[in-house]
Scaffold this motif. Structure first.
Motif, PDB file in Angstrom:
ATOM      1  N   LYS A  23       0.880  -1.324  -0.192  1.00 50.74           N
ATOM      2  CA  LYS A  23       0.007  -0.087   0.047  1.00 50.74           C
ATOM      3  C   LYS A  23       0.853   1.367  -0.070  1.00 50.74           C
ATOM      4  O   LYS A  23       0.480   2.252  -0.692  1.00 50.74           O
ATOM      5  CB  LYS A  23      -1.022   0.156   1.171  1.00 50.74           C
ATOM      6  N   CYS A  24       1.807   1.351   0.823  1.00 50.03           N
ATOM      7  CA  CYS A  24       2.830   2.412   0.558  1.00 50.03           C
ATOM      8  C   CYS A  24       3.359   2.712  -0.649  1.00 50.03           C
ATOM      9  O   CYS A  24       3.656   3.746  -1.114  1.00 50.03           O
ATOM     10  CB  CYS A  24       3.906   2.249   1.710  1.00 50.03           C
ATOM     11  N   ASN A  25       3.774   1.462  -1.298  1.00 46.80           N
ATOM     12  CA  ASN A  25       4.645   1.684  -2.516  1.00 46.80           C
ATOM     13  C   ASN A  25       3.347   2.233  -3.496  1.00 46.80           C
ATOM     14  O   ASN A  25       3.609   2.972  -4.377  1.00 46.80           O
ATOM     15  CB  ASN A  25       4.817   0.154  -3.081  1.00 46.80           C
ATOM     16  N   ASN A  26       2.152   1.815  -3.457  1.00 44.10           N
ATOM     17  CA  ASN A  26       0.992   2.176  -4.394  1.00 44.10           C
ATOM     18  C   ASN A  26       1.035   3.995  -3.917  1.00 44.10           C
ATOM     19  O   ASN A  26       0.729   4.607  -5.020  1.00 44.10           O
ATOM     20  CB  ASN A  26      -0.361   1.555  -3.954  1.00 44.10           C
ATOM     21  N   VAL A  27       1.013   4.216  -2.769  1.00 40.78           N
ATOM     22  CA  VAL A  27       0.964   6.000  -2.622  1.00 40.78           C
ATOM     23  C   VAL A  27       2.144   6.491  -3.231  1.00 40.78           C
ATOM     24  O   VAL A  27       2.041   7.534  -3.854  1.00 40.78           O
ATOM     25  CB  VAL A  27       0.885   6.033  -0.949  1.00 40.78           C
ATOM     26  N   LEU A  28       3.320   5.859  -3.109  1.00 42.75           N
ATOM     27  CA  LEU A  28       4.452   6.416  -3.563  1.00 42.75           C
ATOM     28  C   LEU A  28       4.229   6.682  -5.259  1.00 42.75           C
ATOM     29  O   LEU A  28       4.620   7.509  -5.782  1.00 42.75           O
ATOM     30  CB  LEU A  28       5.822   5.940  -3.318  1.00 42.75           C
ATOM     31  N   ASN A  29       3.803   5.577  -5.719  1.00 41.61           N
ATOM     32  CA  ASN A  29       3.499   5.498  -7.228  1.00 41.61           C
ATOM     33  C   ASN A  29       2.571   6.714  -7.718  1.00 41.61           C
ATOM     34  O   ASN A  29       2.797   7.289  -8.645  1.00 41.61           O
ATOM     35  CB  ASN A  29       3.051   4.210  -7.718  1.00 41.61           C
ATOM     36  N   ASN A  30       1.382   6.719  -6.824  1.00 37.95           N
ATOM     37  CA  ASN A  30       0.525   7.766  -7.136  1.00 37.95           C
ATOM     38  C   ASN A  30       0.932   9.255  -6.951  1.00 37.95           C
ATOM     39  O   ASN A  30       0.695   9.880  -7.730  1.00 37.95           O
ATOM     40  CB  ASN A  30      -0.621   7.553  -6.214  1.00 37.95           C
ATOM     41  N   ILE A  31       1.956   9.507  -6.026  1.00 37.52           N
ATOM     42  CA  ILE A  31       2.474  10.882  -6.015  1.00 37.52           C
ATOM     43  C   ILE A  31       3.429  11.195  -7.028  1.00 37.52           C
ATOM     44  O   ILE A  31       3.288  12.281  -7.742  1.00 37.52           O
ATOM     45  CB  ILE A  31       3.501  10.763  -4.519  1.00 37.52           C
ATOM     46  N   LYS A  32       4.058  10.286  -7.703  1.00 41.45           N
ATOM     47  CA  LYS A  32       4.834  10.384  -8.993  1.00 41.45           C
ATOM     48  C   LYS A  32       3.879  10.455  -9.795  1.00 41.45           C
ATOM     49  O   LYS A  32       4.342  11.490 -10.979  1.00 41.45           O
ATOM     50  CB  LYS A  32       5.814   9.015  -9.090  1.00 41.45           C
ATOM     51  N   GLU A  33       2.806   9.789 -10.156  1.00 41.88           N
ATOM     52  CA  GLU A  33       2.111  10.165 -11.183  1.00 41.88           C
ATOM     53  C   GLU A  33       1.462  11.293 -11.343  1.00 41.88           C
ATOM     54  O   GLU A  33       1.142  12.073 -12.233  1.00 41.88           O
ATOM     55  CB  GLU A  33       0.867   8.780 -11.238  1.00 41.88           C
ATOM     56  N   ILE A  34       0.984  11.687 -10.071  1.00 44.06           N
ATOM     57  CA  ILE A  34       0.333  13.237  -9.958  1.00 44.06           C
ATOM     58  C   ILE A  34       1.376  14.154 -10.103  1.00 44.06           C
ATOM     59  O   ILE A  34       1.118  15.317 -10.875  1.00 44.06           O
ATOM     60  CB  ILE A  34      -0.347  13.184  -8.557  1.00 44.06           C
ATOM     61  N   LYS A  35       2.480  14.131  -9.340  1.00 43.68           N
ATOM     62  CA  LYS A  35       3.602  15.402  -9.394  1.00 43.68           C
ATOM     63  C   LYS A  35       4.572  15.024 -10.756  1.00 43.68           C
ATOM     64  O   LYS A  35       5.180  16.309 -10.629  1.00 43.68           O
ATOM     65  CB  LYS A  35       4.285  15.266  -7.973  1.00 43.68           C
ATOM     66  N   GLY A  36       4.523  13.947 -11.238  1.00 40.65           N
ATOM     67  CA  GLY A  36       5.582  13.856 -12.368  1.00 40.65           C
ATOM     68  C   GLY A  36       6.736  13.303 -12.076  1.00 40.65           C
ATOM     69  O   GLY A  36       6.943  13.294 -10.744  1.00 40.65           O
ATOM     70  N   ALA A  37       7.773  12.816 -12.988  1.00 37.53           N
ATOM     71  CA  ALA A  37       8.831  12.027 -12.520  1.00 37.53           C
ATOM     72  C   ALA A  37      10.033  13.094 -12.240  1.00 37.53           C
ATOM     73  O   ALA A  37      10.917  12.501 -11.588  1.00 37.53           O
ATOM     74  CB  ALA A  37       9.223  11.192 -13.891  1.00 37.53           C
ATOM     75  N   ASP A  38       9.900  14.184 -12.658  1.00 34.44           N
ATOM     76  CA  ASP A  38      10.911  15.465 -12.190  1.00 34.44           C
ATOM     77  C   ASP A  38      10.930  15.792 -10.785  1.00 34.44           C
ATOM     78  O   ASP A  38      10.038  16.695 -10.467  1.00 34.44           O
ATOM     79  CB  ASP A  38      10.899  16.524 -13.170  1.00 34.44           C
ATOM     80  N   GLU A  39      11.520  15.106  -9.767  1.00 35.40           N
ATOM     81  CA  GLU A  39      11.675  15.068  -8.725  1.00 35.40           C
ATOM     82  C   GLU A  39      12.051  16.803  -8.245  1.00 35.40           C
ATOM     83  O   GLU A  39      11.994  16.951  -7.045  1.00 35.40           O
ATOM     84  CB  GLU A  39      12.410  14.052  -7.956  1.00 35.40           C
ATOM     85  N   SER A  40      13.092  17.361  -8.938  1.00 40.17           N
ATOM     86  CA  SER A  40      13.406  18.475  -8.768  1.00 40.17           C
ATOM     87  C   SER A  40      12.358  19.540  -8.634  1.00 40.17           C
ATOM     88  O   SER A  40      12.476  20.618  -8.059  1.00 40.17           O
ATOM     89  CB  SER A  40      14.510  18.946  -9.879  1.00 40.17           C
ATOM     90  N   LEU A  41      11.132  19.212  -9.287  1.00 39.14           N
ATOM     91  CA  LEU A  41      10.115  20.233  -9.085  1.00 39.14           C
ATOM     92  C   LEU A  41       9.103  19.911  -7.670  1.00 39.14           C
ATOM     93  O   LEU A  41       8.266  20.504  -7.776  1.00 39.14           O
ATOM     94  CB  LEU A  41       9.226  19.991 -10.492  1.00 39.14           C
TER      95      LEU A  41
END
Length: 299
Positions: A23-41
């Motif tokens: 479930k934690c991994n799903n949340v992290l995946n959802n964050i990346k999907e919403i915020k995008g792959a560029d973590e600098s942003l």
């Protein structure tokens, strides 16, 4: 007992731990999907959310480590295989240490904040010798002190039973709970675990209680005569009220005494339990510190 690979409780513990990591991994995946792959942003709030989720994932790995020793690491990076307890210990330690700077340094009930991560590290270091082969008493004590002296406001409740009542939300002794609500967040079954088999007939329960936990009468008799924990429904119990409250129903306690902790009269009659379950308490931290100091001095 004989424990084998398909023993129910062996499987249930594994499923709970790794169901949580998934479930934690799903949340992290959802964050990346919403915020995008560029973590600098990513903004500060996003990083705080990621840190909370990874801290919770580390907690679930800690459960697996403590229950099974050799297990797996489920972080979508490591290969899915069996790892040694030392490897899992090192993964949890590194994950928590990396998350702490991004966690909010406050108390938010039911959330993974910095003091919760400190408590998890203290519990990890307390058994480091067993998990990873090297004692870490000083580190354990350091993270306990970080909670005690951190200005978070945690304290022991003057009434021990308050920690286990349906009104325990935001209790100052609770550092990290599983949050339940009788209406909106159901699932707390601890009243069934606590209740005697007789409760089903007395209260007309649809689900049979589990008849525990309990202790030997010989242990109960070790308390001093004037110790209030010897009183009925203080720490143990040996009778229950009838459904209308008019009479007492006596239980057979010739060989065992039933533990009053987690008792919930309303849940016993309605099947709905709104008591939060305290996973980490301030008392836990104090006892962990005492053990770490005693073990360090002994060595």
């Amino acid at each position: 007992h004989t424990w084998v690979y398909n023993t129910r409780d062996i499987n249930n513990g594994w499923s709970f731990a790794y169901g949580g990591t998934a479930k934690c991994n799903n949340v992290l995946n959802n964050i990346k999907e919403i915020k995008g792959a560029d973590e600098s942003l990513y903004d500060e709030a996003t990083w705080a959310g990621i840190a909370e989720t990874k801290t919770l994932r580390a907690f679930y790995h800690f459960l697996a480590l403590d229950l099974y020793g050799n297990a797996t690491i489920d972080d979508q990076v490591h290969e899915v295989k069996q790892y040694t307890s030392k490897e899992i210990y090192e993964f949890i330690e590194a994950e928590l240490l990396a998350c702490i700077p991004q966690l909010t340094n406050d108390v938010r009930y039911g959330s993974m904040t910095r003091p919760v991560a400190y408590a998890l590290l203290a519990k990890l270091y307390l058994n480091a010798e067993r998990y990873a082969g090297e004692a870490q008493w000083e580190k354990c004590a350091t993270y306990c002190d970080s909670i005690i002296n951190g200005g978070y406001g945690y304290m022991l409740d003057n009434n021990y039973m308050n920690v286990f009542k349906t009104t325990n939300t935001n209790n100052p002794e609770i550092i990290f709970p599983i949050v339940f609500d009788a209406k909106y967040a159901k699932g707390n079954m601890f009243h069934l675990i606590t209740l005697h088999y007789v409760h089903q007939d007395v209260y007309g329960l649809l689900t049979p209680p589990w008849n525990g936990p309990c202790t030997l009468e010989s242990f109960y008799n070790k308390y001093a005569e004037n110790d209030k924990r010897r009183n009925n429904q203080e720490f143990f119990y040996w009778n229950i009220k009838s459904k209308d409250g008019s009479t007492d129903v006596e239980l057979d306690v010739s060989e065992q005494m039933y533990v009053f902790k987690f008792w919930n009269d309303n849940a016993a009659q309605t099947g709905k339990n709104g008591m939060d379950y305290a996973l980490i308490r301030y008392a836990d931290v104090l006892l962990t510190l005492a053990e770490a100091k005693a073990m360090a001095e002994a060595e």
